[in-house]
Write an enzyme that holds these catalytic residues in place. Structure first.
Site, PDB file in Angstrom:
ATOM      1  CE  LYS A 172      -4.115  -1.341   1.702  1.00 34.25           C
ATOM      2  NZ  LYS A 172      -5.869  -2.086   2.517  1.00 34.25           N
ATOM      3  NE  ARG A 207      -7.606  -9.134   0.514  1.00 34.01           N
ATOM      4  CZ  ARG A 207      -7.272  -8.063  -0.901  1.00 34.01           C
ATOM      5  NH1 ARG A 207      -5.743  -7.077  -0.913  1.00 34.01           N
ATOM      6  NH2 ARG A 207      -7.720  -8.117  -2.269  1.00 34.01           N
TER       7      ARG A 207
END
Length: 220
Positions: A172, A207
């Site tokens: 991210k 994840r």
């Protein structure tokens, strides 16, 4: 090295537009069916839409990962309850198209906790037992850099909700901001650092994109 494969047909990154139902189903159900034909690995469907989830379940998925925590589609909670499925409820602000437009909290850690507690209560009221609910604090979904860091520092607090905790921070943008690795593909070391930190906070589900590398890091 994955224990679970998460399949999605609609981008939920900041600024992403909604995908039509038929396109989202066409991107997910055949892939799930193909995986299921050759493997018994558990599969989750990453969607906000009950029709897409239903098609995925018919193709062999066994868990619904809803980044809207069943707020986007009122038909999602009845579907999950009727199918007696596990569901992941993720904290977010607004929609992917707007969620990064100046997100604000009084106290991000406690506000996210209270919001997730309310969504758990709503799920239970819809007939979904707590032992089938997973929670996700939603790193990067309506969060500034400081919000993300504050949540990561206090991940252990979310065990108080009484549900398994999932963290999805792999590659991210905040990792790139903190490390200087602008291309997402260069954020593996930072992603591993965050994964190991989350595991150290007792997070049960990670994840990730880089499954082999993350599995090796966790095994060590």
């Amino acid at each position: 090295g994955a224990d679970l494969i998460d399949i999605g047909g609609e981008s939920t990154r900041p600024g992403a537009a909604e995908v039509p139902l038929d396109a989202e189903i066409a991107r997910t159900a055949p892939v799930i069916a193909a995986i299921r034909a050759g493997s018994a690995i558990p599969i989750s469907i990453d969607t906000r839409k009950a029709v897409v989830a239903e098609a995925a379940l018919g193709a062999g998925a066994g868990l619904v990962n809803d980044v809207a925590a069943m707020l986007f589609d009122p038909a999602m909670a009845p579907l999950v309850a009727a199918q007696n499925l596990p569901v992941c409820l993720m904290h977010h602000l607004g929609t992917p198209a707007t969620m990064q437009d100046n997100p604000r909290y009084d106290d991000v850690v406690l506000d996210v906790y209270d919001w997730l507690a309310a969504r758990i209560a709503a799920a239970e009221a819809a007939g979904i037992p707590r032992d089938r609910i997973i929670v996700d604090p939603g790193i990067g979904f309506g969060k500034t850099l400081q919000h993300n860091v504050s949540l990561l520092r206090r991940l252990a607090l979310y065990h108080g909700l009484g549900c398994p905790v999932l963290v999805g921070a792999s590659r991210k943008r905040f990792i790139g901001t903190l490390s200087g690795a602008e291309p997402a593909g260069e954020r593996l070391p930072g992603s591993l650092a965050v994964a190991l930190h989350a595991a150290g906070q007792g997070v049960q589900i990670l994840r990730v994109h880089d499954t082999v590398e993350t599995r090796q890091a966790l095994s060590l």
